[in-house]
Structures are given as C-alpha cells and as structure tokens.
Design a protein around this motif. Structure first.
Motif, short mmCIF file in Angstrom:
data_model
loop_
_atom_site.label_atom_id
_atom_site.label_comp_id
_atom_site.label_asym_id
_atom_site.label_seq_id
_atom_site.Cartn_x
_atom_site.Cartn_y
_atom_site.Cartn_z
N ARG A 335 -58.72 40.32 61.68
CA ARG A 335 -57.28 40.11 61.80
C ARG A 335 -56.97 38.74 62.39
O ARG A 335 -55.97 38.11 62.04
CB ARG A 335 -56.67 41.20 62.68
N TYR A 336 -57.84 38.28 63.30
CA TYR A 336 -57.58 37.02 64.01
C TYR A 336 -58.75 36.05 63.86
O TYR A 336 -59.31 35.58 64.84
CB TYR A 336 -57.33 37.30 65.49
N GLN A 337 -59.10 35.72 62.62
CA GLN A 337 -60.24 34.82 62.41
C GLN A 337 -59.99 33.42 62.95
O GLN A 337 -60.93 32.68 63.24
CB GLN A 337 -60.58 34.75 60.92
N THR A 338 -58.73 33.02 63.06
CA THR A 338 -58.41 31.71 63.63
C THR A 338 -57.76 31.86 65.01
O THR A 338 -57.03 30.98 65.45
CB THR A 338 -57.48 30.91 62.69
N GLY A 339 -58.06 32.95 65.68
CA GLY A 339 -57.59 33.14 67.05
C GLY A 339 -56.41 34.08 67.17
O GLY A 339 -55.53 34.12 66.30
N GLY A 340 -56.41 34.82 68.26
CA GLY A 340 -55.31 35.75 68.53
C GLY A 340 -54.27 35.13 69.43
O GLY A 340 -54.43 34.02 69.94
N PRO A 341 -53.16 35.84 69.65
CA PRO A 341 -52.09 35.31 70.50
C PRO A 341 -52.55 35.13 71.94
O PRO A 341 -53.47 35.81 72.37
CB PRO A 341 -51.00 36.39 70.38
N PRO A 342 -51.90 34.21 72.67
CA PRO A 342 -50.74 33.39 72.30
C PRO A 342 -51.08 32.38 71.19
O PRO A 342 -52.13 31.75 71.23
CB PRO A 342 -50.37 32.66 73.59
N PHE A 343 -50.16 32.23 70.23
CA PHE A 343 -50.39 31.32 69.13
C PHE A 343 -50.06 29.88 69.53
O PHE A 343 -49.23 29.62 70.40
CB PHE A 343 -49.58 31.75 67.91
N LEU A 344 -50.76 28.95 68.88
CA LEU A 344 -50.62 27.54 69.19
C LEU A 344 -49.47 26.91 68.42
O LEU A 344 -49.07 27.40 67.36
CB LEU A 344 -51.92 26.80 68.85
N SER A 345 -48.96 25.80 68.96
CA SER A 345 -47.93 25.02 68.29
C SER A 345 -48.35 23.56 68.30
O SER A 345 -49.37 23.20 68.90
CB SER A 345 -46.58 25.18 69.00
N MET A 346 -47.56 22.71 67.68
CA MET A 346 -47.89 21.29 67.66
C MET A 346 -47.85 20.66 69.05
O MET A 346 -48.40 19.58 69.27
CB MET A 346 -46.94 20.54 66.72
N ASP A 347 -47.23 21.33 70.00
CA ASP A 347 -47.17 20.83 71.37
C ASP A 347 -48.30 21.37 72.24
O ASP A 347 -48.40 21.02 73.42
CB ASP A 347 -45.83 21.18 72.02
N SER A 348 -49.15 22.23 71.67
CA SER A 348 -50.25 22.79 72.45
C SER A 348 -51.26 21.71 72.81
O SER A 348 -51.56 20.83 72.00
CB SER A 348 -50.94 23.90 71.66
N VAL A 349 -51.79 21.80 74.01
CA VAL A 349 -52.73 20.78 74.51
C VAL A 349 -54.13 21.07 74.01
O VAL A 349 -54.60 22.20 74.01
CB VAL A 349 -52.71 20.76 76.05
N ILE A 350 -54.81 20.02 73.55
CA ILE A 350 -56.21 20.11 73.16
C ILE A 350 -57.06 20.03 74.43
O ILE A 350 -56.88 19.12 75.24
CB ILE A 350 -56.58 18.97 72.19
N PRO A 351 -57.98 20.97 74.66
CA PRO A 351 -58.78 20.95 75.89
C PRO A 351 -59.76 19.78 75.91
O PRO A 351 -60.62 19.66 75.04
CB PRO A 351 -59.52 22.29 75.86
N THR A 352 -59.61 18.90 76.88
CA THR A 352 -60.52 17.76 77.03
C THR A 352 -61.26 17.81 78.35
O THR A 352 -61.92 16.85 78.74
CB THR A 352 -59.73 16.43 76.96
N ASN A 353 -61.14 18.94 79.06
CA ASN A 353 -61.82 19.11 80.34
C ASN A 353 -61.40 18.05 81.36
O ASN A 353 -62.17 17.66 82.22
CB ASN A 353 -63.34 19.10 80.16
N GLY A 354 -60.16 17.58 81.21
CA GLY A 354 -59.64 16.59 82.14
C GLY A 354 -60.18 15.20 81.93
O GLY A 354 -60.02 14.33 82.78
N LEU A 355 -60.80 14.94 80.78
CA LEU A 355 -61.47 13.66 80.56
C LEU A 355 -60.63 12.67 79.76
O LEU A 355 -61.12 11.60 79.42
CB LEU A 355 -62.81 13.89 79.86
N ALA A 356 -59.41 13.02 79.44
CA ALA A 356 -58.48 12.05 78.87
C ALA A 356 -57.46 11.71 79.95
O ALA A 356 -57.10 12.57 80.76
CB ALA A 356 -57.79 12.62 77.63
N THR A 357 -57.00 10.48 79.98
CA THR A 357 -56.10 10.06 81.05
C THR A 357 -54.70 10.61 80.90
O THR A 357 -53.90 10.54 81.82
CB THR A 357 -56.04 8.52 81.13
N SER A 358 -54.38 11.15 79.73
CA SER A 358 -53.11 11.84 79.52
C SER A 358 -53.35 12.95 78.51
O SER A 358 -54.32 12.90 77.75
CB SER A 358 -52.03 10.87 79.03
N PRO A 359 -52.50 13.96 78.48
CA PRO A 359 -52.73 15.09 77.58
C PRO A 359 -52.77 14.68 76.11
O PRO A 359 -52.04 13.79 75.67
CB PRO A 359 -51.54 16.01 77.86
#
Length: 378
Positions: A335-359
C-alpha cells in the motif's frame, strides 16, 4: 495466503558527509549545465582523473565537523583517524541505527525521499571531488544496460586497468577481494567500515532475497536472475511508462533496477560483511558507498528519473510519497511502497544530517537545471 512479490529492495540508508561543498541552497538560472556522461565513453585520462579524485578523498583526513550524534552498540564505532571518504560509512551507519531506534522520518529508501535525496547526494559528492580534489572532468554514470548479452559482461563496467579501471569481480579463493583496477588489493584504498578491509565484490546472479529483509507475508521470487531486472527493455519500459504517475514509476525503479544492481555486484555494494570479518560484524546496507561504483550506479538511477521527467509534460513535476517506511508486513508495504503518512510536499526538508548550511527542500532538486543544480545527461 501470503502475498507474492517478485521484486524486493535492499533497504539502504545513506547520509552525506560532504557539507562544505553542499553549502547553502541558492536559486539561480542554470545557463551552462554540465553534461554527465557514461563511464565507458570517457577518455582513459578522464577516468583516471576521476579515480585519482576519489583516492584523494580517501586520503584526506576526516573533518572534525563529522561527528556521529550517538555511538550505537550494534555498529562499528566512529573512526576519527579514518579518511574523509571513510566518513560516509560512519555517518550512514549512525543514521540507519537512529532511524531504527526512533522511527525517525528521515528514511531515504521506500519513502518519497529516495529519488530527491540521492539526486542531492550524488551532486554533493561530485562537488566534493571538484572542490576538495580538483576534478575537472565529466560526472560519470554507469549504464547497466550496455554490454554483451552475457549477464556477467553486461554488469561489467569495471575495466581492469590499474590507473583508469574500477576493477572487476573477486573470487572465492581470494575472499572475493578486488584484485585489479585502481581500487585493488595492491592499492592503498581501504574502506574502514565495518572494519578496515580490502574492497570486495561477489558477482551474484541469484541473490538470497528471502534472507535479506524478512517481511511477514512476503514470498520472494528467487528464480529470476538479478540481471533480468536491469536490461534495456526493462529500463526503457520504466522511462516510457507511468505517464504522470510518479508513485508507480518510483516504486518500479527502486525495487527493480536499483536494488538488483546492488545485489548483483554484492560485497561492499550490498553491505555484506567481508569474508573473515569479526564475529560481531552485522551485515547491513549501511556501508554500501564503500565501493566507488556506488556513485556511478546512483547517477544512472538519477538519469532514469531525469529522462522520465522529460518524456511527458505531466512527468516534469510529478511527485508523491510519504515520510515513513512501512515494512512491517506485506499489506502495508504494497500500500505504501513510496512511504506512508505523513506525506511529503515540495516544502519538505531533505535530510542532510545537519551538513548543509541551510535547509534543502524537495523543490530544490526536482529539476537539474532550474534551481541550485546545474547539469544534464547525454
């Protein structure tokens, strides 16, 4: 009755450690995009230059900013004396363990983060080769569909030349160590995780999927050769199909070609403990990026997404995915091959483990030429 599934993805979790080249995300118009090219189309000198840059990263000392937030007991401890390249393994292990413990919404496989995150990650690694180690050539990808009809030859992109080759397969008689190419046993290249070792590859035509991720209710198809999942007809079908349907495009690409290339190469690429590893070594997907071939492989995955985006207008900005893996049983996964809720949007942050100087957000990487990225594929 148990549900049948012919394709199952090795759950790989990777984290970038190359923040200094990730930097702040800035919107800009890309007027002169770099052209990424297939590895075998590059001149020998350009291949040698790329390999030299990778070895350069493997010789640079670790950066003090790369510190795991925890040291879980089930993974190798962080090696502060390791190289910058080694840090990839350390930080990916840390995030993988944290995600398992806390069920964090930072999974980058089997969620909507898979394609956007890896696009950001491969670009970040490419920029590190340039800013840290002076690489000036094309960023390469590995087209797995090229080569002879022989499965072994089709997978083989790893020429054996000692300066410009990626190396070939290992053999049981030598613990599957890579014995030729620029990252061979005779070179100085030694991944540190899960413990210092010679890089290894074990060509595996029929991966033991039933032992990799035991999900209740799954019955795996173990009779299909891994190489049947990344032939030219398969890849062209993915690119030409799923018009406007990102969810099924993503699920088919991730569970099919992406996974089976990892498992076919095996060894470090599949996160399998090397022969002779200490008894406390746990086979896990956390150190797949030990093998430089990983970056060419995921550039090809990105190329397929790029070509699909340009196939139809409805594909360009198509996206759908959740933030949480649902692997607890077959019903949830299907049912959720690309992930379950909460669903992502274009404003969702990509996880960089804090290694980018801005989101970095999803909309930043939906295009390779509109925004902070600036490249195309040949």
């Amino acid at each position: 009755m148990p549900l049948s599934l012919s394709l199952i993805t090795l759950c790989l979790v990777f984290v970038s450690l190359l923040s200094p080249v990730g930097g702040a995300v800035e919107r800009r118009k890309c007027s002169h995009p770099a052209v990424r090219k297939e590895w075998r189309s590059l001149p020998h000198k350009e291949r040698a230059d790329w390999i030299t840059a990778v070895n350069c990263l493997a010789k640079l000392p670790h950066d003090r900013m790369f510190k795991p937030s925890v040291n879980p007991p089930d993974i190798a401890p962080y090696n502060a004396s390791g190289s910058l390249f080694d840090g990839i393994g350390s930080l990916t292990q840390t995030l993988n363990s944290l995600a398992k413990i806390l069920f964090m919404h930072t999974w980058i496989h089997y969620t909507g983060q898979f394609l956007p995150w890896h696009r950001w990650y491969i670009n970040t690694f490419d920029q590190a080769l340039r800013s840290r180690c002076g690489y000036r050539g094309s960023s390469p990808y590995w087209d797995w569909t090229k080569g002879s009809p022989s499965p072994s030859s089709r997978v083989r992109v790893m020429q054996y030349l000692p300066v410009s080759g990626l190396g070939g397969w290992g053999a049981a008689s030598t613990q599957y160590h890579v014995l030729d190419g620029a990252f061979s046993a005779s070179s100085s290249f030694r991944p540190s995780y899960p413990y210092p070792h010679i890089m290894w590859r074990n060509y595996t035509l029929f991966p033991p999927l039933d032992k990799l991720i035991p999900i209740p209710g799954f019955v795996w198809n173990l009779s299909m050769p891994a190489t049947d999942n990344f032939t030219r007809p398969v890849v062209e079908g993915i690119i030409n199909g799923f018009e406007g349907d990102f969810r099924n495009f993503h699920a088919t690409l991730e569970s099919g070609p992406h996974t089976y290339v990892h498992l076919c190469v095996s060894g470090d690429m599949a996160g399998v403990c090397p022969v002779g590893a200490p008894p406390d070594c746990i086979t896990a997907p956390t150190f797949s990026a030990n093998d430089p071939l990983f970056f060419l492989h995921h550039a090809m995955v990105d190329r397929i997404w790029y070509k699909w985006q340009h196939k139809h207008k409805s594909n360009k900005n198509a996206f759908f995915g959740g933030s949480v893996q649902r692997l607890e049983n077959a019903t949830a996964f299907l049912r959720y091959q690309t992930g379950g809720p909460p669903f992502l949007s274009m404003d969702s942050v990509i996880p960089t483990n804090g290694l980018a100087t801005s989101p970095v957000i999803l909309s930043d990487v939906m295009s390779t030429t509109e925004g902070p990225l600036c490249y195309i594929y040949d």
